[in-house]
Design a protein around this motif. Structure first.
Motif, PDB file in Angstrom:
ATOM      1  N   LYS A 175      -1.985   3.529 -13.127  1.00  0.00           N
ATOM      2  CA  LYS A 175      -2.116   2.230 -12.523  1.00  0.00           C
ATOM      3  C   LYS A 175      -1.445   1.874 -11.182  1.00  0.00           C
ATOM      4  N   ALA A 176      -0.256   2.277 -11.050  1.00  0.00           N
ATOM      5  CA  ALA A 176       0.206   2.320  -9.772  1.00  0.00           C
ATOM      6  C   ALA A 176      -0.401   2.910  -8.553  1.00  0.00           C
ATOM      7  N   LYS A 177      -1.051   4.050  -8.932  1.00  0.00           N
ATOM      8  CA  LYS A 177      -1.876   4.852  -7.850  1.00  0.00           C
ATOM      9  C   LYS A 177      -2.935   3.773  -7.564  1.00  0.00           C
ATOM     10  N   ARG A 178      -3.773   3.367  -8.479  1.00  0.00           N
ATOM     11  CA  ARG A 178      -4.982   2.487  -8.135  1.00  0.00           C
ATOM     12  C   ARG A 178      -4.681   1.217  -7.568  1.00  0.00           C
ATOM     13  N   GLY A 179      -3.309   0.766  -8.060  1.00  0.00           N
ATOM     14  CA  GLY A 179      -2.817  -0.467  -7.478  1.00  0.00           C
ATOM     15  C   GLY A 179      -2.663  -0.633  -5.983  1.00  0.00           C
ATOM     16  N   VAL A 180      -1.837   0.548  -5.638  1.00  0.00           N
ATOM     17  CA  VAL A 180      -1.450   0.608  -4.158  1.00  0.00           C
ATOM     18  C   VAL A 180      -2.692   0.978  -3.382  1.00  0.00           C
ATOM     19  N   ARG A 181      -3.713   1.618  -3.890  1.00  0.00           N
ATOM     20  CA  ARG A 181      -4.960   1.754  -3.259  1.00  0.00           C
ATOM     21  C   ARG A 181      -5.671   0.568  -2.932  1.00  0.00           C
ATOM     22  N   SER A 182      -5.749  -0.064  -4.109  1.00  0.00           N
ATOM     23  CA  SER A 182      -6.415  -1.521  -3.807  1.00  0.00           C
ATOM     24  C   SER A 182      -5.593  -2.596  -3.130  1.00  0.00           C
ATOM     25  N   VAL A 183      -4.292  -2.637  -3.583  1.00  0.00           N
ATOM     26  CA  VAL A 183      -3.552  -3.717  -2.613  1.00  0.00           C
ATOM     27  C   VAL A 183      -3.258  -3.405  -1.283  1.00  0.00           C
ATOM     28  N   ASP A 184      -3.301  -1.961  -0.868  1.00  0.00           N
ATOM     29  CA  ASP A 184      -2.608  -1.762   0.707  1.00  0.00           C
ATOM     30  C   ASP A 184      -3.893  -1.687   1.456  1.00  0.00           C
ATOM     31  N   SER A 185      -3.830  -2.962   2.102  1.00  0.00           N
ATOM     32  CA  SER A 185      -5.168  -3.077   2.903  1.00  0.00           C
ATOM     33  C   SER A 185      -4.913  -2.211   4.190  1.00  0.00           C
ATOM     34  N   ASN A 186      -3.874  -1.971   4.872  1.00  0.00           N
ATOM     35  CA  ASN A 186      -3.691  -1.311   6.021  1.00  0.00           C
ATOM     36  C   ASN A 186      -3.662   0.368   5.910  1.00  0.00           C
ATOM     37  N   GLY A 187      -3.637   0.550   4.527  1.00  0.00           N
ATOM     38  CA  GLY A 187      -3.849   2.047   4.195  1.00  0.00           C
ATOM     39  C   GLY A 187      -2.382   3.060   4.484  1.00  0.00           C
ATOM     40  N   ASN A 188      -1.316   2.601   4.722  1.00  0.00           N
ATOM     41  CA  ASN A 188       0.018   3.222   4.959  1.00  0.00           C
ATOM     42  C   ASN A 188       0.400   3.799   3.898  1.00  0.00           C
ATOM     43  N   GLY A 189       0.072   3.279   2.495  1.00  0.00           N
ATOM     44  CA  GLY A 189       0.749   3.890   1.260  1.00  0.00           C
ATOM     45  C   GLY A 189       1.929   3.007   0.556  1.00  0.00           C
ATOM     46  N   TYR A 190       2.001   1.759   1.459  1.00  0.00           N
ATOM     47  CA  TYR A 190       2.943   0.791   0.707  1.00  0.00           C
ATOM     48  C   TYR A 190       2.461  -0.361   0.600  1.00  0.00           C
ATOM     49  N   ILE A 191       3.062  -1.131  -0.029  1.00  0.00           N
ATOM     50  CA  ILE A 191       2.673  -2.704  -0.119  1.00  0.00           C
ATOM     51  C   ILE A 191       3.658  -3.571   0.568  1.00  0.00           C
ATOM     52  N   ARG A 241       9.265  -2.845   1.367  1.00  0.00           N
ATOM     53  CA  ARG A 241       7.961  -2.380   0.871  1.00  0.00           C
ATOM     54  C   ARG A 241       8.190  -1.717  -0.388  1.00  0.00           C
ATOM     55  N   ILE A 242       6.805  -1.849  -1.253  1.00  0.00           N
ATOM     56  CA  ILE A 242       7.000  -1.370  -2.551  1.00  0.00           C
ATOM     57  C   ILE A 242       6.052  -0.332  -2.494  1.00  0.00           C
ATOM     58  N   SER A 243       6.663   1.061  -2.941  1.00  0.00           N
ATOM     59  CA  SER A 243       6.004   2.308  -2.794  1.00  0.00           C
ATOM     60  C   SER A 243       5.347   2.433  -4.215  1.00  0.00           C
ATOM     61  N   ARG A 244       4.273   3.496  -4.271  1.00  0.00           N
ATOM     62  CA  ARG A 244       3.727   3.630  -5.709  1.00  0.00           C
ATOM     63  C   ARG A 244       4.610   3.925  -6.754  1.00  0.00           C
ATOM     64  N   GLU A 245       5.707   4.633  -6.769  1.00  0.00           N
ATOM     65  CA  GLU A 245       6.879   4.896  -7.610  1.00  0.00           C
ATOM     66  C   GLU A 245       7.370   3.517  -8.141  1.00  0.00           C
ATOM     67  N   GLU A 246       7.706   2.824  -7.048  1.00  0.00           N
ATOM     68  CA  GLU A 246       8.486   1.305  -7.604  1.00  0.00           C
ATOM     69  C   GLU A 246       7.561   0.512  -8.002  1.00  0.00           C
ATOM     70  N   LEU A 247       6.133   0.627  -7.837  1.00  0.00           N
ATOM     71  CA  LEU A 247       5.136  -0.476  -8.452  1.00  0.00           C
ATOM     72  C   LEU A 247       5.023   0.655  -9.928  1.00  0.00           C
ATOM     73  N   ALA A 248       5.000   1.693 -10.079  1.00  0.00           N
ATOM     74  CA  ALA A 248       4.716   2.409 -11.618  1.00  0.00           C
ATOM     75  C   ALA A 248       5.956   2.083 -12.401  1.00  0.00           C
ATOM     76  N   ASP A 249       7.330   1.855 -11.862  1.00  0.00           N
ATOM     77  CA  ASP A 249       8.567   1.209 -12.448  1.00  0.00           C
ATOM     78  C   ASP A 249       8.073  -0.047 -12.916  1.00  0.00           C
ATOM     79  N   ALA A 250       7.456  -0.921 -12.263  1.00  0.00           N
ATOM     80  CA  ALA A 250       7.099  -2.320 -12.539  1.00  0.00           C
ATOM     81  C   ALA A 250       6.220  -2.279 -13.729  1.00  0.00           C
ATOM     82  N   VAL A 251       5.137  -1.304 -13.633  1.00  0.00           N
ATOM     83  CA  VAL A 251       4.379  -1.368 -14.774  1.00  0.00           C
ATOM     84  C   VAL A 251       5.014  -0.953 -16.208  1.00  0.00           C
TER      85      VAL A 251
END
Length: 95
Positions: free
Chosen positions: A56-72, A35-45
């Motif tokens: 951007k990572a916080k917003r990204g996880v919020r918009s991408v995470d359809s099941n709401g578990n905080g991970y992609i 899974r991709i966490s918010r911190e890992e997505l921030a590293d990608a940005v």
């Protein structure tokens, strides 16, 4: 953790295939939990030269995470492709 062997277009976006994008995502998964966490997505940005990585990572996880578990995870991959094209400066295509 640069984006692998991808072409850079005239608009500055990096082009890569879906498979190249998936391989790059596996490199982002620092704890190897699939899974991709918010911190890992921030590293990608950050790696792609983006500003405001944490926001951007916080917003990204919020918009991408359809099941709401905080991970992609794999089931949310299509949403992540859309986020990457908009915020990470990549263009992803299928062969």
């Amino acid at each position: 953790m640069a984006i692998g062997n991808c072409n850079i277009c005239s608009d500055g976006k990096r082009e890569m295939t879906i498979n190249e994008f998936k391989r790059w995502l596996k490199k982002l998964d620092a704890d190897k939990d699939g899974r991709i966490s918010r911190e890992e997505l921030a590293d990608a940005v950050r790696v792609t030269g983006g500003w405001f990585a944490r926001l951007k990572a916080k917003r990204g996880v919020r918009s991408v995470d359809s099941n709401g578990n905080g991970y992609i995870d794999e089931s949310e991959f299509k949403n992540l492709v859309e986020f990457a094209e908009k915020h990470l400066g990549v263009r992803i295509f299928q062969l």
